[in-house]
Design an enzyme around this catalytic site. Structure first.
Site, PDB file in Angstrom:
ATOM      1  N   HIS A  60      23.918   6.963 -19.731  1.00  0.00           N
ATOM      2  CA  HIS A  60      23.070   8.038 -19.201  1.00  0.00           C
ATOM      3  C   HIS A  60      21.973   7.540 -18.265  1.00  0.00           C
ATOM      4  CE1 HIS A  60      25.199  10.282 -22.188  1.00  0.00           C
ATOM      5  NE2 HIS A  60      24.477  11.384 -22.035  1.00  0.00           N
TER       6      HIS A  60
ATOM      7  N   TYR B  71      24.041  18.946  -3.469  1.00  0.00           N
ATOM      8  CA  TYR B  71      24.893  19.324  -2.339  1.00  0.00           C
ATOM      9  C   TYR B  71      24.212  20.353  -1.460  1.00  0.00           C
ATOM     10  CZ  TYR B  71      26.134  23.831  -4.469  1.00  0.00           C
ATOM     11  OH  TYR B  71      26.083  25.093  -4.979  1.00  0.00           O
TER      12      TYR B  71
ATOM     13  N   LEU C  68      17.306  29.437  -6.838  1.00  0.00           N
ATOM     14  CA  LEU C  68      17.378  28.603  -5.641  1.00  0.00           C
ATOM     15  C   LEU C  68      16.616  29.276  -4.499  1.00  0.00           C
ATOM     16  CD1 LEU C  68      18.923  25.965  -4.702  1.00  0.00           C
ATOM     17  CD2 LEU C  68      20.486  27.524  -3.565  1.00  0.00           C
TER      18      LEU C  68
ATOM     19  N   GLU D  99      18.871  35.726  -9.618  1.00  0.00           N
ATOM     20  CA  GLU D  99      19.756  35.603  -8.450  1.00  0.00           C
ATOM     21  C   GLU D  99      21.165  35.919  -8.926  1.00  0.00           C
ATOM     22  OE1 GLU D  99      19.739  31.516  -7.031  1.00  0.00           O
ATOM     23  OE2 GLU D  99      19.683  30.717  -9.059  1.00  0.00           O
TER      24      GLU D  99
ATOM     25  N   ARG E 260      29.804   3.760 -18.357  1.00  0.00           N
ATOM     26  CA  ARG E 260      29.248   5.100 -18.524  1.00  0.00           C
ATOM     27  C   ARG E 260      27.997   5.000 -19.379  1.00  0.00           C
ATOM     28  NH1 ARG E 260      28.847   9.123 -22.070  1.00  0.00           N
ATOM     29  NH2 ARG E 260      28.813  11.255 -21.259  1.00  0.00           N
TER      30      ARG E 260
ATOM     31  N   LYS F 101      19.656  22.145  -6.071  1.00  0.00           N
ATOM     32  CA  LYS F 101      21.046  22.506  -5.736  1.00  0.00           C
ATOM     33  C   LYS F 101      21.971  21.387  -6.214  1.00  0.00           C
ATOM     34  CE  LYS F 101      23.530  24.714  -1.904  1.00  0.00           C
ATOM     35  NZ  LYS F 101      24.013  25.916  -2.562  1.00  0.00           N
TER      36      LYS F 101
HETATM   37  N1  PLP Z   1      21.597  30.966  -5.286  1.00  0.00           N
HETATM   38  C1  PLP Z   1      22.576  30.143  -5.685  1.00  0.00           C
HETATM   39  C2  PLP Z   1      22.736  29.869  -7.155  1.00  0.00           C
HETATM   40  C3  PLP Z   1      23.434  29.556  -4.746  1.00  0.00           C
HETATM   41  O1  PLP Z   1      24.401  28.741  -5.159  1.00  0.00           O
HETATM   42  C4  PLP Z   1      23.267  29.866  -3.385  1.00  0.00           C
HETATM   43  C5  PLP Z   1      24.136  29.288  -2.372  1.00  0.00           C
HETATM   44  O2  PLP Z   1      25.024  28.538  -2.631  1.00  0.00           O
HETATM   45  C6  PLP Z   1      22.246  30.749  -3.004  1.00  0.00           C
HETATM   46  C7  PLP Z   1      21.415  31.274  -3.979  1.00  0.00           C
HETATM   47  C8  PLP Z   1      22.039  31.120  -1.557  1.00  0.00           C
HETATM   48  O3  PLP Z   1      21.523  30.018  -0.860  1.00  0.00           O
HETATM   49  P1  PLP Z   1      21.720  29.891   0.712  1.00  0.00           P
HETATM   50  O4  PLP Z   1      21.241  31.152   1.318  1.00  0.00           O
HETATM   51  O5  PLP Z   1      20.866  28.726   1.078  1.00  0.00           O
HETATM   52  O6  PLP Z   1      23.172  29.658   0.965  1.00  0.00           O
END
Ligand code: PLP
Length: 296
Positions: free
Chosen positions: A102, A32, A204, A180, A100, A148
């Site tokens: 995998h 997403y 991320l 993060e 279903r 993501k």
């Molecule tokens: N880290 C995680 C785990 C996130 O879910 C998000 C955003 O949803 C971010 C960092 C920040 O990403 P962005 O600045 O692209 O929204």
């Protein structure tokens, strides 16, 4: 009632249906994106679509959708829902199979879903005017947090843990290293330098993270991508969390101890002001290169 986009159709949200055999539902086999729009213009759209394509590639999903197609879906959703300040959510699941199982089915059509929701003003939010409290938590997620995906149960548990302890978010730590937060990237300010964890499979690559680094360098700050440890956070003058919808949030407490003097820091104020100015320019229809909007 909101109008959403599902597999080529525009539907009232209550009429949108996805099969119980959709792999997004059964396996969280879906990726997403979340993209903010100001004055009807998407902010850093191209960067978000690039990341979506990377996520798709990482999970071996083959979707032939280009940025222009996503942009027209986003614009149409804003128009149909009469929104200008909004958050666009895009989700692609591998699709629906007959049983279903995998393994990836040989023939499968992705399920494509998009919606917009109103973006509440962030500048006046309590989290920005007072700053937020965080706790540190051992990261219990998998090893590919650079993708993501909608598999966010661990993130939900870690956020819930923070909320139940009276804090606003959790900062995730693995082997002492800060990665993060549950839905934002982390920055620390130490002796005038801005530090953020370097990219790896464990976090991320936030679009806002990249933008904040650009903005800070434009303001003359030195920004370093480093191995950041929990002790560095405890000694930091300022901590921020960054994300597309929540922008830059100042952290004033970590594990119930003050960060700096326990008040919102001056570097955050300068950064936030610059961020808001860029947004204001977007409202005025001034599309500066740094804001990178609708550049597809
Ligand atoms: N880290 C995680 C785990 C996130 O879910 C998000 C955003 O949803 C971010 C960092 C920040 O990403 P962005 O600045 O692209 O929204």
């Amino acid at each position: 009632m909101a109008i959403i986009y599902l597999n080529g159709q525009w539907l009232p949200d209550s009429e949108a249906k996805v099969s119980v055999f959709d792999r997004g539902f059964l396996f969280a086999d879906s990726v997403y994106e979340v993209i903010p729009a100001y004055a009807g213009n998407f902010f850093r759209f191209e960067e978000h679509i690039q990341r979506l394509n990377q996520s798709l590639e990482s999970v071996k999903m083959d979707l032939r959708f280009d940025g222009q197609e996503w942009l027209s879906i986003g614009k149409e959703l804003l128009a149909k829902n009469d929104l200008k300040q909004a958050s666009l959510y895009l989700q692609v699941s591998r699709g629906t199979s007959a049983i279903r199982s995998h393994e990836f089915p040989a023939e499968i059509m992705p399920t494509i879903f998009a919606m917009v929701s109103e973006l509440p003003p962030v500048v006046t939010s309590k989290q920005k005017t007072k700053g937020i409290q965080v706790i540190s938590c051992e990261d219990i997620r998998w090893d590919r947090c650079d993708i993501k995906t909608t598999g966010l149960l661990a993130n939900c548990l870690l956020l819930q843990k923070a909320l139940e302890s009276g804090a606003d978010d959790s900062i995730l730590v693995r082997d002492g290293k800060v990665l993060e937060s549950t839905s934002s990237n982390v920055f620390a300010v130490k002796s005038g330098q801005i530090l953020t964890p370097k990219l790896s499979d464990e976090l991320l690559a936030g679009v806002t993270r990249e933008f904040v680094m650009l903005l800070a360098r434009n303001l003359g700050y030195s920004v370093l991508e480093v191995d950041l440890y929990e002790a560095d956070l405890q000694e930091a003058d300022e901590i921020w969390l960054t994300s597309s919808n929540k922008e830059i949030r100042p952290v004033v407490g970590l594990n119930h101890a003050k960060i700096g003097n326990g008040e919102i820091g001056n570097v955050w104020r300068e950064m936030n002001q610059a961020y808001q100015k860029l947004k204001y320019n977007l409202y005025q229809g001034e599309f500066s290169e740094i804001a990178g909007i609708n550049t597809l």
